[in-house]
Enzyme design. Structure first.
Site, PDB file in Angstrom:
ATOM      1  N   LYS A  53       0.855  -1.209   0.000  1.00 41.43           N
ATOM      2  CA  LYS A  53       0.000   0.000   0.000  1.00 41.43           C
ATOM      3  C   LYS A  53       0.885   1.252   0.000  1.00 41.43           C
ATOM      4  O   LYS A  53       0.631   2.206  -0.746  1.00 41.43           O
ATOM      5  CB  LYS A  53      -0.951  -0.023   1.207  1.00 41.43           C
ATOM      6  CG  LYS A  53      -2.054  -1.072   1.054  1.00 41.43           C
ATOM      7  CD  LYS A  53      -2.842  -1.357   2.334  1.00 41.43           C
ATOM      8  CE  LYS A  53      -3.791  -2.534   2.109  1.00 41.43           C
ATOM      9  NZ  LYS A  53      -4.561  -2.930   3.301  1.00 41.43           N
ATOM     10  N   GLN A  97      -4.810  -2.000   9.601  1.00 41.95           N
ATOM     11  CA  GLN A  97      -4.719  -3.317   8.953  1.00 41.95           C
ATOM     12  C   GLN A  97      -5.285  -4.390   9.888  1.00 41.95           C
ATOM     13  O   GLN A  97      -4.935  -4.455  11.070  1.00 41.95           O
ATOM     14  CB  GLN A  97      -3.249  -3.609   8.597  1.00 41.95           C
ATOM     15  CG  GLN A  97      -3.048  -4.841   7.741  1.00 41.95           C
ATOM     16  CD  GLN A  97      -3.638  -4.721   6.331  1.00 41.95           C
ATOM     17  OE1 GLN A  97      -3.714  -3.635   5.764  1.00 41.95           O
ATOM     18  NE2 GLN A  97      -4.061  -5.833   5.769  1.00 41.95           N
ATOM     19  N   ASP A 120     -11.363   2.296   4.003  1.00 37.67           N
ATOM     20  CA  ASP A 120     -11.682   0.861   3.943  1.00 37.67           C
ATOM     21  C   ASP A 120     -13.191   0.640   3.795  1.00 37.67           C
ATOM     22  O   ASP A 120     -13.628  -0.450   3.430  1.00 37.67           O
ATOM     23  CB  ASP A 120     -11.266   0.177   5.260  1.00 37.67           C
ATOM     24  CG  ASP A 120      -9.978  -0.621   5.141  1.00 37.67           C
ATOM     25  OD1 ASP A 120      -9.601  -0.993   4.011  1.00 37.67           O
ATOM     26  OD2 ASP A 120      -9.358  -0.870   6.192  1.00 37.67           O
TER      27      ASP A 120
END
Ligand code: GUN
Length: 297
Positions: A53, A97, A120
């Protein structure tokens, strides 16, 4: 029939081209889209995703911040970090994460994220907006699957989509998205999962089969209708003595399904590259929205 391959690697490049133009337009207004990624602990798969990322942000000329916290981090410490990212004007979007260490309440942390920075699309506010058909963001993996369908010219309107798996990250939002009155949706949706009886009898009815079960080779040719479109979201590392790493990445769909499907995503190179691409897209969108809000003040 041998399936046509749906190549996420190529389709993501097309989307990155579009994002580059939007990033350049933002930079002309003095805004560099910024993404922060928080990793708690040292899970090797998560480390790889987080690294990828950050690297993609760099390639696109975006600002990126990778925050690594030890596995012993307390929930209070992590919530304090979320609070500071919520307030950081250089960060337009951020994510924690997953999975988090067991002593941390994952949902409590997600709930603390400012929904306008929730790239997200895991915050209940954004999940709700998606469900009612007024999304600010779409979750990256299901959005990537939808873009693969749209950009490959696969008709979804009135089709029977069967989603295999019911996770919060893929299965549930995927089903919600495919039933919307929207481009790349308008489908009749069935969800099957680990407690479903005779899964094959349902997957065989699918015009479009989307598999996110997390079990290598779970879908075999006898579970697929001739000519179906098969999207494999699985990422399973299985032992492979012939590989340097000793493991190999395979999906949830048996390779022989390609003899039955009309189109299918490979693993790797199918859905995988789309996930990071859609995360970048959400971050650019978050930066654009920040600019719009500033202008309307
Ligand atoms: N772990 C596996 N997939 C994801 C994802 O899309 N977002 C986050 N935050 N964690 C993940």
């Amino acid at each position: 029939m041998t399936a046509e391959l749906i190549l996420g690697k190529e389709i993501s490049q097309e989307i990155y081209g579009e994002l580059e133009a939007r990033i350049a337009a933002l930079k002309e207004k003095g805004i560099t889209p910024g993404l922060a990624v928080v990793l708690v602990g040292d899970d090797p798969a998560s480390q790889t995703y987080v690294r990828m990322k950050g690297k993609m942000c760099q390639e696109l000329g975006m600002h990126s911040d990778t925050i690594i916290m030890p596995g012993s981090t307390t929930q209070a410490d992590l919530l304090a970090r979320v609070d500071s990212l919520n307030k950081d004007p250089d960060i337009h979007g951020f994510l924690i994460q997953l999975p988090l260490p067991k002593h941390i309440d994952e949902q409590a942390v997600i709930n603390a994220i400012d929904p306008s920075k929730d790239v997200d699309c895991f915050h209940p506010f954004n999940v709700g907006r998606m469900l009612v058909g007024d999304p600010e963001f779409l979750p990256a993996t299901p959005a990537g699957v939808q873009q693969l369908l749209i950009r490959s010219g696969i008709e979804t309107d009135g089709k029977h989509v069967v989603v295999v798996g019911r996770s919060n990250i893929v299965g549930k939002p995927m089903a919600a998205m495919m039933m919307q009155k929207a481009e790349g949706a308008n489908s009749t949706v069935t969800v099957v999962h680990s407690r479903t009886k005779d899964i094959g009898s349902i997957t065989r009815q699918a015009d479009i089969l989307i598999v996110a079960m997390g079990r290598a080779g779970f879908i075999t040719p006898d579970m697929v209708k001739e000519g179906a479109v098969v999207i494999d979201v699985g990422t399973n590392h299985i032992p492979d003595p012939n590989s340097k790493k000793g493991t190999r990445l395979v999906g949830d769909v048996d390779d022989n399904v390609k003899e039955k499907a009309s189109a299918m995503t490979p693993v790797p190179g199918g859905v995988g590259p789309m996930t990071i691409c859609m995360l970048m897209s959400n971050t650019v969108h978050a930066a654009e929205r920040t600019y719009e809000r500033k202008c309307s003040q």
